[in-house]
Design a protein around this motif. Structure first.
Motif, mmCIF file in Angstrom:
data_model
loop_
_atom_site.group_PDB
_atom_site.id
_atom_site.type_symbol
_atom_site.label_atom_id
_atom_site.label_comp_id
_atom_site.label_asym_id
_atom_site.label_seq_id
_atom_site.Cartn_x
_atom_site.Cartn_y
_atom_site.Cartn_z
ATOM 1 N N ARG A 120 37.159 -7.960 -20.496
ATOM 2 C CA ARG A 120 35.904 -8.428 -21.107
ATOM 3 C C ARG A 120 34.747 -7.497 -20.758
ATOM 4 O O ARG A 120 33.922 -7.174 -21.608
ATOM 5 C CB ARG A 120 35.595 -9.848 -20.661
ATOM 6 C CG ARG A 120 36.464 -10.893 -21.311
ATOM 7 C CD ARG A 120 36.060 -12.319 -20.881
ATOM 8 N NE ARG A 120 37.128 -13.244 -21.154
ATOM 9 C CZ ARG A 120 37.995 -13.713 -20.252
ATOM 10 N NH1 ARG A 120 37.878 -13.363 -18.987
ATOM 11 N NH2 ARG A 120 38.941 -14.541 -20.599
ATOM 12 N N LYS A 121 34.695 -7.061 -19.498
ATOM 13 C CA LYS A 121 33.626 -6.167 -19.059
ATOM 14 C C LYS A 121 33.710 -4.818 -19.775
ATOM 15 O O LYS A 121 32.703 -4.263 -20.199
ATOM 16 C CB LYS A 121 33.719 -5.965 -17.551
ATOM 17 C CG LYS A 121 32.623 -5.102 -16.974
ATOM 18 C CD LYS A 121 32.745 -5.007 -15.464
ATOM 19 C CE LYS A 121 31.646 -4.119 -14.914
ATOM 20 N NZ LYS A 121 31.757 -3.945 -13.479
ATOM 21 N N GLY A 124 34.355 -6.104 -24.099
ATOM 22 C CA GLY A 124 33.554 -7.152 -24.699
ATOM 23 C C GLY A 124 34.330 -8.204 -25.472
ATOM 24 O O GLY A 124 33.724 -9.037 -26.147
#
Length: 195
Positions: A120-121, A124
């Motif tokens: 996710r980091k 996204g």
């Protein structure tokens, strides 16, 4: 397990005996680690039952449906560091290098929280909503396994520098049968060789 306990009682380190014996025959020795050997059901539970694995359930691999897998995730820096230190201890017994056994015990990274958080980091997106073959998922897996191999290389260079001979300690790996299977599990041999 009983035989190893008896050797320990007699203060005999079988790894050291094997390394010294091989050196006496003019052979080079790589100590090896199976990144997937954390636990095993009975009757071998006495032999394959890692305290580290038992103490850190939060660092285990988790399949996309939430099923816990009996592996520790290479997405977790502490897991990689633990394995590197296990190898360091064995290398200090006089080995000429280290070997990582990838042929038994895949997977090494799945969809556990640390992996999903990194994904996710970096991208996204939630990896759980994507196809398992999404190139970004495969890329992050190879990045993590490659980081692990680099961390081992760094440890070997540190240990080699401590020795009088100054010989560079070697790093080897046993990998799966073909490139597609290797990449599926984050094993990017071409990338390792290219540096």
């Amino acid at each position: 397990a009983e035989a190893l306990r008896e050797l320990a009682r007699k203060k005999i380190n079988p790894t050291k005996v094997l390394i010294d014996g091989a050196h006496d025959l003019g052979m080079k020795v790589h100590v090896s680690i199976r990144t997937g050997a954390w636990v095993y059901p009975g009757p071998l539970a006495d032999f394959f039952n890692s305290k580290f694995f038992q103490q850190h359930p939060e660092w285990r691999c988790v399949d996309r449906d939430g099923t816990e897998v009996a592996r520790m995730s290479l997405a977790v820096p502490e897991v990689r560091a633990h394995l590197v230190e296990v190898l360091r201890e064995a290398v200090r017994l006089g080995a000429d290098g280290a070997n990582v056994l990838f042929v038994r015990g895949a997977p090494y990274v799945l969809f556990e929280k640390p992996f999903c958080d990194l994904f996710r980091k970096q991208f996204g997106d939630d990896p759980l909503t994507l196809e398992e073959t999404d190139p970004r998922i495969l890329q992050l897996r190879t990045d993590l396994v490659t980081s692990f191999m680099r961390e081992i290389r760094t440890m070997l260079d540190e240990e080699g520098a401590r020795r009088r001979e100054g010989e560079r300690l070697q790093l080897s790996a046993l990998v799966l049968a073909n490139e597609a299977d290797n990449l599926k599990f984050g094993i990017d041999v071409r990338r390792w060789v290219d540096g």
